[in-house]
Write a protein that holds these residues in place. Sequence first.
Motif, PDB file in Angstrom:
ATOM      1  N   ASP A 149     -62.843   3.383 -16.884  1.00 13.34           N
ATOM      2  CA  ASP A 149     -63.319   2.078 -17.321  1.00 13.34           C
ATOM      3  C   ASP A 149     -62.357   1.462 -18.324  1.00 13.34           C
ATOM      4  N   LEU A 150     -62.631   0.230 -18.721  1.00 17.81           N
ATOM      5  CA  LEU A 150     -61.723  -0.499 -19.603  1.00 17.81           C
ATOM      6  C   LEU A 150     -61.421   0.231 -20.906  1.00 17.81           C
ATOM      7  N   VAL A 157     -70.268   4.020 -17.677  1.00 15.63           N
ATOM      8  CA  VAL A 157     -69.155   3.074 -17.547  1.00 15.63           C
ATOM      9  C   VAL A 157     -69.307   2.025 -18.639  1.00 15.63           C
ATOM     10  N   GLN A 158     -68.260   1.884 -19.441  1.00 16.82           N
ATOM     11  CA  GLN A 158     -68.270   0.963 -20.588  1.00 16.82           C
ATOM     12  C   GLN A 158     -67.303  -0.191 -20.352  1.00 16.82           C
ATOM     13  N   GLY A 159     -67.414  -1.215 -21.198  1.00 21.29           N
ATOM     14  CA  GLY A 159     -66.459  -2.314 -21.125  1.00 21.29           C
ATOM     15  C   GLY A 159     -67.079  -3.689 -21.158  1.00 21.29           C
ATOM     16  N   HIS A 179     -69.230  -4.731 -14.596  1.00 24.92           N
ATOM     17  CA  HIS A 179     -68.810  -5.102 -13.242  1.00 24.92           C
ATOM     18  C   HIS A 179     -67.615  -6.051 -13.289  1.00 24.92           C
ATOM     19  N   VAL A 180     -67.566  -6.885 -14.287  1.00 20.40           N
ATOM     20  CA  VAL A 180     -66.476  -7.844 -14.442  1.00 20.40           C
ATOM     21  C   VAL A 180     -65.221  -7.156 -14.967  1.00 20.40           C
ATOM     22  N   THR A 181     -65.376  -6.200 -15.874  1.00 15.49           N
ATOM     23  CA  THR A 181     -64.227  -5.611 -16.559  1.00 15.49           C
ATOM     24  C   THR A 181     -63.708  -4.308 -15.956  1.00 15.49           C
ATOM     25  N   LEU A 182     -64.418  -3.723 -14.997  1.00 15.21           N
ATOM     26  CA  LEU A 182     -63.957  -2.460 -14.420  1.00 15.21           C
ATOM     27  C   LEU A 182     -62.593  -2.645 -13.750  1.00 15.21           C
ATOM     28  N   PRO A 183     -61.582  -1.877 -14.147  1.00 19.40           N
ATOM     29  CA  PRO A 183     -60.262  -1.996 -13.515  1.00 19.40           C
ATOM     30  C   PRO A 183     -60.300  -1.517 -12.061  1.00 19.40           C
TER      31      PRO A 183
END
Length: 185
Positions: A78-79, A162-164, A172-176
């Motif tokens: 995650d981010l 999952v963080q970010g 969902h927007v920030t997951l690489p």
Amino acid sequence: MIKKYTAEILPLNAEKIGTAAHGTATFTIDDVQMKIHIDMFDTLADVQHWEHFHGFPDGKPAEIATVAQDANGDGFVDLPETESVSGTTMVPFNADPAKMHVPNDDYPVADADGHYNYEKLVDLKELQRAFKDAFGSDDLQLDKRVIYIHGVPDTLKLPTTVQGTVMDYDTHVTLPIAVGKIIKA
């Protein structure tokens, strides 16, 4: 004098998101402007994809994150887990990169085939001023940066580990979904 930088963008989290997003980025800089061209394939269809270059404000070279950065063992990088090797989010590739306003809805949206093509001409002096205000130097140092592509559909089930979250934008927007090392061409 014209300087050119490129990045081969490779999949990240592909097994978990069900697609291997990949593409290329080129950055062409002259005394007046920076031309950005990003061409992505096999991203998640009909999804807005945040894209940025990341790096360390002190000029330490950034590296791409791999599964080795999955510190909590949940199967996702995650981010926050990218920061140890890639640094922080720096310049967004959205409707107006020089404003350096990261959280917004002005990023490219992939078509039904998971493709998008992003092209932007950015006033170099304006970008350098904003970069200096944010990071203390007007030197973009692209050859010490990495590019990330982010974003999965909000229907994709992500574990609570999952963080970010960034402001009102969830993980969902920030997951690489893809990453590439920027190199001088």
